[in-house]
Design a protein around this motif. Sequence first.
Motif, PDB file in Angstrom:
ATOM      1  N   UNK A 195      -2.058  10.693   2.373  1.00  0.00           N
ATOM      2  CA  UNK A 195      -2.408   9.280   2.784  1.00  0.00           C
ATOM      3  C   UNK A 195      -0.515   8.829   2.872  1.00  0.00           C
ATOM      4  N   UNK A 196      -0.487   9.398   1.866  1.00  0.00           N
ATOM      5  CA  UNK A 196       1.294   8.642   2.154  1.00  0.00           C
ATOM      6  C   UNK A 196       1.889   9.073   3.655  1.00  0.00           C
ATOM      7  N   UNK A 197       2.112   9.973   3.843  1.00  0.00           N
ATOM      8  CA  UNK A 197       2.430  10.175   5.424  1.00  0.00           C
ATOM      9  C   UNK A 197       1.376   9.202   5.853  1.00  0.00           C
ATOM     10  N   UNK A 220       1.062   6.432  -7.060  1.00  0.00           N
ATOM     11  CA  UNK A 220      -0.193   7.499  -6.978  1.00  0.00           C
ATOM     12  C   UNK A 220       0.135   9.252  -6.626  1.00  0.00           C
ATOM     13  N   UNK A 221       1.408   9.082  -6.525  1.00  0.00           N
ATOM     14  CA  UNK A 221       2.541  10.997  -6.043  1.00  0.00           C
ATOM     15  C   UNK A 221       2.463  10.974  -7.682  1.00  0.00           C
ATOM     16  N   UNK A 278       8.141   8.920   4.291  1.00  0.00           N
ATOM     17  CA  UNK A 278       8.829   9.554   4.803  1.00  0.00           C
ATOM     18  C   UNK A 278       9.221  10.859   3.327  1.00  0.00           C
ATOM     19  N   UNK A 279       9.179  12.166   4.360  1.00  0.00           N
ATOM     20  CA  UNK A 279       9.237  13.548   3.486  1.00  0.00           C
ATOM     21  C   UNK A 279      10.482  13.708   2.468  1.00  0.00           C
ATOM     22  N   UNK A 320       0.881  -1.120   0.469  1.00  0.00           N
ATOM     23  CA  UNK A 320       0.179  -0.304  -0.046  1.00  0.00           C
ATOM     24  C   UNK A 320       0.587   1.311   0.261  1.00  0.00           C
ATOM     25  N   UNK A 321       1.742   1.171   0.682  1.00  0.00           N
ATOM     26  CA  UNK A 321       3.071   2.564   1.113  1.00  0.00           C
ATOM     27  C   UNK A 321       3.616   2.592  -0.801  1.00  0.00           C
TER      28      UNK A 321
END
Length: 261
Positions: free
Chosen positions: A214-216, A193-194, A221-222, A186-187
């Motif tokens: 959602x990623x965060x 998707x980003x 990570x940033x 999922x991550x």
Amino acid sequence: MSDDDGLTPDQLRRKEAFIAARGYWRPWTHDLLVIDPAFLEAYGRYAGYPAAHGPLSRRMVELVYVALDCSAAHMFAPGAALHIRLALEAGASRRDICDVLKLATARGLDGCLAGMDILSGELGRRGAASSAGPLSLEQAELRGRYIAIRGDWPGHCDYLLRRDAAFFALMLDMMAVRDDGEGLSPRDQVLIRIALAACFVALDRESLRAAIRQALALDATQAEIEQVLQLTAHIAVHACAVGFPAMREACAALDRKARSC
């Protein structure tokens, strides 16, 4: 006759540096080397940096490129073939690549949802009666499924759910994140998707914002998100990948015409 024939030592150095940074060499890069070697070298450094600097694995870097090149908004077949091969060489599975292509396919929903949002707003401006009220059991279940997948509940989803629950259910099947231990996690899926939402040829700020959120939430990570965003930037070089072969053909045709006169 080799493409290296006639190249100066400086041009050969620039070619080797480009291949080291980008992992490929094509006829269009040769033409650019001959016509504007400084730009070729600058592009190699610019595009090579995000691929080599950051926490993403080589596999994920190549899967981002696969998503961008296969997106219906871009569809650059030579790049797709190259980066699918490089992704496989970097350890990606066929299921990984399948998941990337499914995510690119699901991007078609973004325009539909954006339109629903606008339609709902314009109907409100015209004084149309709102369909707000308690959700049915089926609608409530579908709403819960969406929130489990995306982690939010935008207004356009409420509108679509109330207007056409059957289509909403089919949309959820398209969006569903599989977590059976195979293919993208999922991550990883949300990082893809980003990239798809951030790509300049189909920039979608709302989808991008939702994907980053959602990623965060999934502990991306940033630095990972920043690297994905940087990877999306340089595919505009496909202007050169398409334009230089076309220019080569046009110049050759003019030369043939001049010789025949």
